[in-house]
Motif scaffolding. Structure first.
Motif, PDB file in Angstrom:
ATOM      1  N   VAL A 249       0.837  -1.200   0.000  1.00 29.69           N
ATOM      2  CA  VAL A 249       0.000   0.000   0.000  1.00 29.69           C
ATOM      3  C   VAL A 249       0.869   1.246   0.000  1.00 29.69           C
ATOM      4  CG1 VAL A 249      -1.912  -1.131   1.199  1.00 29.69           C
ATOM      5  CG2 VAL A 249      -0.154   0.073   2.534  1.00 29.69           C
ATOM      6  N   ALA A 250       0.304   2.319  -0.525  1.00 32.80           N
ATOM      7  CA  ALA A 250       0.931   3.640  -0.459  1.00 32.80           C
ATOM      8  C   ALA A 250       0.121   4.480   0.519  1.00 32.80           C
ATOM      9  CB  ALA A 250       0.944   4.287  -1.839  1.00 32.80           C
ATOM     10  N   LEU A 251       0.791   4.998   1.549  1.00 26.84           N
ATOM     11  CA  LEU A 251       0.094   5.775   2.580  1.00 26.84           C
ATOM     12  C   LEU A 251       0.246   7.270   2.318  1.00 26.84           C
ATOM     13  CD1 LEU A 251       1.470   3.054   4.171  1.00 26.84           C
ATOM     14  CD2 LEU A 251      -0.027   3.977   5.931  1.00 26.84           C
ATOM     15  N   GLY A 252      -0.031   7.668   1.083  1.00 33.09           N
ATOM     16  CA  GLY A 252       0.065   9.075   0.738  1.00 33.09           C
ATOM     17  C   GLY A 252       1.482   9.471   0.392  1.00 33.09           C
ATOM     18  N   GLU A 253       1.635  10.757   0.048  1.00 36.11           N
ATOM     19  CA  GLU A 253       2.951  11.269  -0.342  1.00 36.11           C
ATOM     20  C   GLU A 253       3.345  12.431   0.555  1.00 36.11           C
ATOM     21  OE1 GLU A 253       0.370  14.303  -1.878  1.00 36.11           O
ATOM     22  OE2 GLU A 253       0.201  12.131  -1.860  1.00 36.11           O
ATOM     23  N   ARG A 254       4.638  12.741   0.530  1.00 34.73           N
ATOM     24  CA  ARG A 254       5.168  13.874   1.286  1.00 34.73           C
ATOM     25  C   ARG A 254       5.950  14.771   0.331  1.00 34.73           C
ATOM     26  NH1 ARG A 254       6.509   9.311   5.117  1.00 34.73           N
ATOM     27  NH2 ARG A 254       8.488   9.110   4.001  1.00 34.73           N
ATOM     28  N   ASP A 255       5.827  16.060   0.506  1.00 31.41           N
ATOM     29  CA  ASP A 255       6.661  17.000  -0.242  1.00 31.41           C
ATOM     30  C   ASP A 255       7.811  17.419   0.661  1.00 31.41           C
ATOM     31  OD1 ASP A 255       7.715  19.566  -1.297  1.00 31.41           O
ATOM     32  OD2 ASP A 255       6.147  19.274  -2.796  1.00 31.41           O
ATOM     33  N   GLU A 268       5.954  18.019   4.334  1.00 32.85           N
ATOM     34  CA  GLU A 268       4.512  18.124   4.530  1.00 32.85           C
ATOM     35  C   GLU A 268       3.790  17.042   3.747  1.00 32.85           C
ATOM     36  OE1 GLU A 268       2.462  21.460   2.497  1.00 32.85           O
ATOM     37  OE2 GLU A 268       4.470  22.097   1.887  1.00 32.85           O
ATOM     38  N   SER A 269       2.589  16.733   4.207  1.00 32.83           N
ATOM     39  CA  SER A 269       1.732  15.776   3.521  1.00 32.83           C
ATOM     40  C   SER A 269       0.281  16.240   3.660  1.00 32.83           C
ATOM     41  CB  SER A 269       1.884  14.373   4.130  1.00 32.83           C
ATOM     42  OG  SER A 269       1.096  13.430   3.440  1.00 32.83           O
ATOM     43  N   PRO A 270      -0.482  16.221   2.552  1.00 31.10           N
ATOM     44  CA  PRO A 270      -0.083  15.855   1.199  1.00 31.10           C
ATOM     45  C   PRO A 270       0.727  16.957   0.519  1.00 31.10           C
ATOM     46  CG  PRO A 270      -2.366  16.556   1.233  1.00 31.10           C
ATOM     47  CD  PRO A 270      -1.922  16.526   2.672  1.00 31.10           C
ATOM     48  N   ALA A 271       1.326  16.626  -0.650  1.00 32.49           N
ATOM     49  CA  ALA A 271       2.078  17.617  -1.417  1.00 32.49           C
ATOM     50  C   ALA A 271       1.136  18.690  -1.932  1.00 32.49           C
ATOM     51  CB  ALA A 271       2.796  16.935  -2.578  1.00 32.49           C
ATOM     52  N   PRO A 272       1.457  19.965  -1.737  1.00 31.74           N
ATOM     53  CA  PRO A 272       0.535  21.034  -2.149  1.00 31.74           C
ATOM     54  C   PRO A 272       0.455  21.178  -3.669  1.00 31.74           C
ATOM     55  CG  PRO A 272       2.623  21.959  -1.401  1.00 31.74           C
ATOM     56  CD  PRO A 272       2.681  20.494  -1.110  1.00 31.74           C
ATOM     57  N   GLY A 273      -0.753  21.441  -4.150  1.00 34.76           N
ATOM     58  CA  GLY A 273      -0.954  21.773  -5.555  1.00 34.76           C
ATOM     59  C   GLY A 273      -0.719  20.649  -6.531  1.00 34.76           C
ATOM     60  N   LEU A 274      -0.710  19.409  -6.072  1.00 36.37           N
ATOM     61  CA  LEU A 274      -0.458  18.283  -6.962  1.00 36.37           C
ATOM     62  C   LEU A 274      -1.764  17.821  -7.599  1.00 36.37           C
ATOM     63  CD1 LEU A 274       2.014  16.546  -7.778  1.00 36.37           C
ATOM     64  CD2 LEU A 274       1.317  14.905  -6.027  1.00 36.37           C
ATOM     65  N   ASP A 275      -1.756  17.709  -8.917  1.00 35.45           N
ATOM     66  CA  ASP A 275      -2.935  17.238  -9.625  1.00 35.45           C
ATOM     67  C   ASP A 275      -3.318  15.851  -9.124  1.00 35.45           C
ATOM     68  OD1 ASP A 275      -4.705  17.537 -12.225  1.00 35.45           O
ATOM     69  OD2 ASP A 275      -3.873  15.507 -12.249  1.00 35.45           O
ATOM     70  N   GLU A 276      -4.625  15.636  -8.938  1.00 34.81           N
ATOM     71  CA  GLU A 276      -5.081  14.387  -8.326  1.00 34.81           C
ATOM     72  C   GLU A 276      -4.727  13.166  -9.173  1.00 34.81           C
ATOM     73  OE1 GLU A 276      -6.381  12.560  -4.974  1.00 34.81           O
ATOM     74  OE2 GLU A 276      -6.095  14.717  -5.335  1.00 34.81           O
ATOM     75  N   ALA A 277      -4.780  13.293 -10.478  1.00 37.32           N
ATOM     76  CA  ALA A 277      -4.423  12.164 -11.348  1.00 37.32           C
ATOM     77  C   ALA A 277      -2.944  11.818 -11.208  1.00 37.32           C
ATOM     78  CB  ALA A 277      -4.757  12.505 -12.799  1.00 37.32           C
ATOM     79  N   ILE A 278      -2.108  12.864 -11.119  1.00 39.16           N
ATOM     80  CA  ILE A 278      -0.668  12.632 -10.936  1.00 39.16           C
ATOM     81  C   ILE A 278      -0.411  12.023  -9.562  1.00 39.16           C
ATOM     82  CG2 ILE A 278       1.576  13.774 -10.706  1.00 39.16           C
ATOM     83  CD1 ILE A 278       0.673  15.787 -12.798  1.00 39.16           C
ATOM     84  N   ARG A 279      -1.162  12.486  -8.573  1.00 36.46           N
ATOM     85  CA  ARG A 279      -0.996  11.954  -7.216  1.00 36.46           C
ATOM     86  C   ARG A 279      -1.247  10.439  -7.202  1.00 36.46           C
ATOM     87  NH1 ARG A 279      -1.419  15.208  -2.942  1.00 36.46           N
ATOM     88  NH2 ARG A 279      -2.823  16.623  -4.066  1.00 36.46           N
ATOM     89  N   LYS A 280      -2.342  10.014  -7.803  1.00 40.89           N
ATOM     90  CA  LYS A 280      -2.666   8.583  -7.824  1.00 40.89           C
ATOM     91  C   LYS A 280      -1.643   7.797  -8.650  1.00 40.89           C
ATOM     92  CE  LYS A 280      -6.369   8.649  -5.268  1.00 40.89           C
ATOM     93  NZ  LYS A 280      -7.711   8.379  -5.788  1.00 40.89           N
ATOM     94  N   ASP A 281      -1.161   8.402  -9.734  1.00 41.80           N
ATOM     95  CA  ASP A 281      -0.175   7.732 -10.584  1.00 41.80           C
ATOM     96  C   ASP A 281       1.149   7.545  -9.848  1.00 41.80           C
ATOM     97  OD1 ASP A 281       0.811   6.523 -12.884  1.00 41.80           O
ATOM     98  OD2 ASP A 281       1.498   8.414 -13.752  1.00 41.80           O
ATOM     99  N   ILE A 282       1.558   8.553  -9.097  1.00 41.03           N
ATOM    100  CA  ILE A 282       2.830   8.457  -8.372  1.00 41.03           C
ATOM    101  C   ILE A 282       2.728   7.420  -7.249  1.00 41.03           C
ATOM    102  CG2 ILE A 282       2.596  10.247  -6.555  1.00 41.03           C
ATOM    103  CD1 ILE A 282       5.304  11.341  -7.503  1.00 41.03           C
ATOM    104  N   TRP A 283       1.540   7.301  -6.632  1.00 35.69           N
ATOM    105  CA  TRP A 283       1.331   6.239  -5.641  1.00 35.69           C
ATOM    106  C   TRP A 283       1.496   4.868  -6.295  1.00 35.69           C
ATOM    107  CZ3 TRP A 283      -3.813   7.819  -2.727  1.00 35.69           C
ATOM    108  CH2 TRP A 283      -3.593   8.994  -1.997  1.00 35.69           C
TER     109      TRP A 283
END
Length: 700
Positions: A249-255, A268-283
């Motif tokens: 599992v991926a427990l979110g991302e950190r900037d 910080e978490s979540p990363a600010p201003g990150l597009d939601e599609a990119i967020r899910k893809d990076i997970w």
């Protein structure tokens, strides 16, 4: 440290997992009852607390420099392992674990946490290594090999050369092909060590030599890779967790973009201003990366995110628990150390990816409190913690620390004092809580980055989430803008000195002001305190104090006069409250010799009593004014100049090492080297001359 936000969840999950363990026939479940914590400081205390809450006994280890540290006293079972580098002695640690009846070792982070051989040795000795398998550490520990694995798994990587040819001319040619700037990075290790940026072909050889030298001294291997340097990158990392059943599992991302010397300052978490599609893809890519190496336990997959193109590239995987793991704990409500123990004992992950995503709420920040001097290039500092006062902890404000007031920060280890973690329902709210908590954080003794963190947390670009790894360099002028010291700070400092040095008034003593006897007149003479101006060191601040009554003064500073300032002073906690005509000012003032640490209105001011001219003359002639001094206790690694050399401003003079960091000492001026008091391998104290220049007009 507060674990309350996720303790109830963790205990219910633990009960559910143990009841379902019988179904896990493929993997043998082995309950862990005694953990040896093979680390120090705050992470040792962090692991110990979770273990205790789970009914697990802990055994701690400590070195001679750490014998009085908090972690050395955190367990009734605490073993002295010897010299400062003994935390790296895997064989000794395994022997102690067996002698103490430990069935598991938790390596924390750093030291042995990413040592594949140590993980395998634990397995050979029948001890559970609370971390990934040695094979996964080996695969991901080599940055060149890991990129090949990632490319095969469909995880994008930064273009570059990751091969074994380490000939300087070949690497320079590869760098030319990529185009400058390029990043030179050690294939092993982490923490920003062995990493340099070359902006031109002319600069490349020196940067390559420096990266290789630091890599060799830090990791015992000077192999580097060279890759394209993205000019406006963000550092985004994903917390992953995998078990022995093929679940990940991926427990979110950190900037973690805001850094100095390639090391993180604030996350910080979540990363600010990150597009939601990119967020899910990076997970997804992070999970693919972990599964590609048969990963188990906690890990962090780090990516470079290109602000210009919106692309992201695999950078490396840290095969351990990260320093910044509390940020993730705050937003997912889980105890990641407890998860580590569960997975290591053969249990499946407590949550699915869908369940994790359903629990991710709010926003969190972690600010690292370091003993360092931001105004001097963030060079680390050391010394005794004369005063330490921290913000009040709550469910939304957490402090992970391994130091107490009175402890000594040595040069043997990393200069991090603590981690301040806050949470809010929104990023704006979390940032507001961070600012308030930083105002309540007081440290006197070594220089710290607390004031810098306050400036950073109030910077418009940071507030807007407009971050990148070059944030500090980009905003250098505004982050380090000169700040005037309020006149009330000088007044409070002078008052504290006079009141502390005055005889305590007693009604039975005719020589005190309170009694109104013979001492009355002498106690009410005007007093003068001279302080150095921290903004312009060559000027002085003259404070005149004229007593009006035992607790009231007329104060004059230059042309400013404050009449009838009533004062309340407590020597017990070094506090001073003064009622000026225009305001009330509350201060805490810590004095150490001629140094004064003033905490006032949420800010720290560092002042010093001016040295009398006769005292300077009494000390006789000195070369200090024409010398380049060691900024901290250190070891001399290399001397880059010879006696008689003429050098220019900013030319490299000496390379030193302190607190596991290599620092280049550069010339503050143009001049001729007269003398080099210390050579390679010498260990020197702070303030010792490293290079002595000829005085102007002096014959060569």
């Amino acid at each position: 440290m507060s674990l309350r936000p996720f303790l109830s969840t963790r205990h219910s999950l633990r009960r559910r997992l143990y009841s379902s363990a019988a179904a896990a026939t493929e993997v043998q479940h082995r309950p862990i009852r005694n953990i040896l914590i093979a680390n120090r400081g705050e992470i040792a205390l962090r692991v110990s607390r979770t273990a205790s809450l789970s009914g697990i006994r802990t055994t701690t280890i400590y070195t001679l420099p750490d014998s009085l540290s908090e972690h050395a006293h955190a367990s009734p079972y605490s073993i002295n392992i010897g010299p400062s580098n003994a935390y790296l002695d895997g064989e000794k640690i395994i022997r102690i674990a067996k002698e103490q009846g430990c069935d598991a070792v938790h390596p924390g982070y750093g030291f042995l946490s990413e040592n594949a051989k140590f993980a395998e040795r634990c397995k050979e000795e029948g001890i559970v290594f609370i971390g990934p398998p040695g094979s996964a550490i080996e695969s991901m520990g080599n940055k060149s090999a890991s990129k090949d694995i990632m490319l095969a798994a469909g995880v994008p990587c930064v273009p570059g050369y990751h091969g074994s040819n380490q000939d300087p001319s070949f690497l320079a040619a590869e760098a030319d092909k990529m185009g400058f700037p390029v990043l030179i990075k050690a294939v092993k290790g982490g923490g920003g060590k062995g990493m340099r940026i070359a902006t031109s072909a002319a600069e490349f050889p020196a940067m390559l030599e420096s990266a290789k030298s630091e890599s060799k001294s830090s990791f015992g291997d000077d192999t580097v890779l060279v890759e394209r340097y993205i000019t406006t990158p963000r550092h985004i990392e994903v917390q992953v967790f995998a078990d022995a059943f093929g679940n990940c599992v991926a427990l979110g991302e950190r900037d973690c973009s805001v850094q100095r010397r390639h090391q993180k300052i604030i996350e910080e978490s979540p990363a600010p201003g990150l597009d939601e599609a990119i967020r899910k893809d990076i997970w997804k890519k992070a999970r693919d990366a972990a599964l590609a190496v048969g990963y188990q336990g906690a890990g962090t997959v780090e990516f470079i995110f290109d602000n210009d193109s919106g692309e992201f590239f695999f950078m490396e995987m840290n095969t351990r628990l990260q320093v910044e793991h509390p940020v993730t704990e705050m937003v997912c409500g889980q105890d990641l150390v407890a998860w580590q123990v569960m997975v290591a004992s053969g249990l499946p992950l407590p949550l699915t990816q869908e369940q994790v995503e359903a629990q991710l709420t709010g926003h969190a920040f972690e600010a690292r409190i370091y003993a360092e001097n931001p105004e001097k290039g963030f060079i680390p500092d050391s010394g005794k913690l004369l005063h330490l006062s921290t913000p009040k902890t709550t469910d939304d404000v957490r402090i992970d620390s391994g130091f107490r007031q009175g402890d000594e920060l040595t040069t043997f280890y990393d200069p991090m004092i603590a981690k301040l973690i806050v949470r809010g329902t929104t990023r704006e709210e979390a940032l507001a809580k961070l600012r308030l908590a930083l105002e309540d954080y007081q440290v006197a003794g070594p220089s710290t980055n607390i004031e810098f963190l306050k400036t950073l947390a109030n910077h418009p670009s940071f507030i807007a989430g407009d971050v990148e790894t070059g944030f500090i360099k980009k905003h250098n002028d505004s982050l380090f803008a000169a700040k005037e010291t309020p006149v009330e700070v000088y007044a409070q400092s002078a008052l504290s000195i006079i009141l502390a040095e005055s005889q305590a008034p007693k009604s039975s003593d005719p020589f005190t002001a309170l009694a109104g006897g013979v001492g009355w007149a002498s106690n009410y003479q005007k007093r003068v305190v001279t302080l150095d101006n921290p903004n312009t060191p060559d000027t002085k601040i003259i404070v005149e104090l004229e007593p009006v009554s035992p607790a009231c003064f007329n104060i004059t500073i230059g042309t400013q006069i404050f009449p009838n300032v009533a004062v309340r002073h407590s020597s017990a906690d070094n506090t001073l409250s003064s009622y000026f005509p225009h305001t009330r000012v509350d201060s805490r003032i810590i004095r150490d010799g001629s140094s004064l640490y003033v905490f006032q209105h949420g800010k720290q001011h560092r002042l010093s009593l001016s040295q009398p001219a006769w005292l300077e003359k009494l000390s006789g002639p000195s070369e200090a004014k024409s010398s380049v001094l060691a900024p901290m206790p250190c070891k001399v690694l290399r001397v880059e100049v010879k006696e008689g050399d003429r050098v220019v401003k900013d030319q490299a003079l000496v390379v030193i090492e302190s607190m596991k960091m290599e620092t280049v000492i550069r010339s503050p001026k143009e001049g001729v080297v007269k003398r080099l008091p210390h050579g390679e391998g010498d260990v020197v104290k702070a303030g010792v001359g490293l290079v002595v220049f000829e005085e102007e007009g002096e014959d060569a």
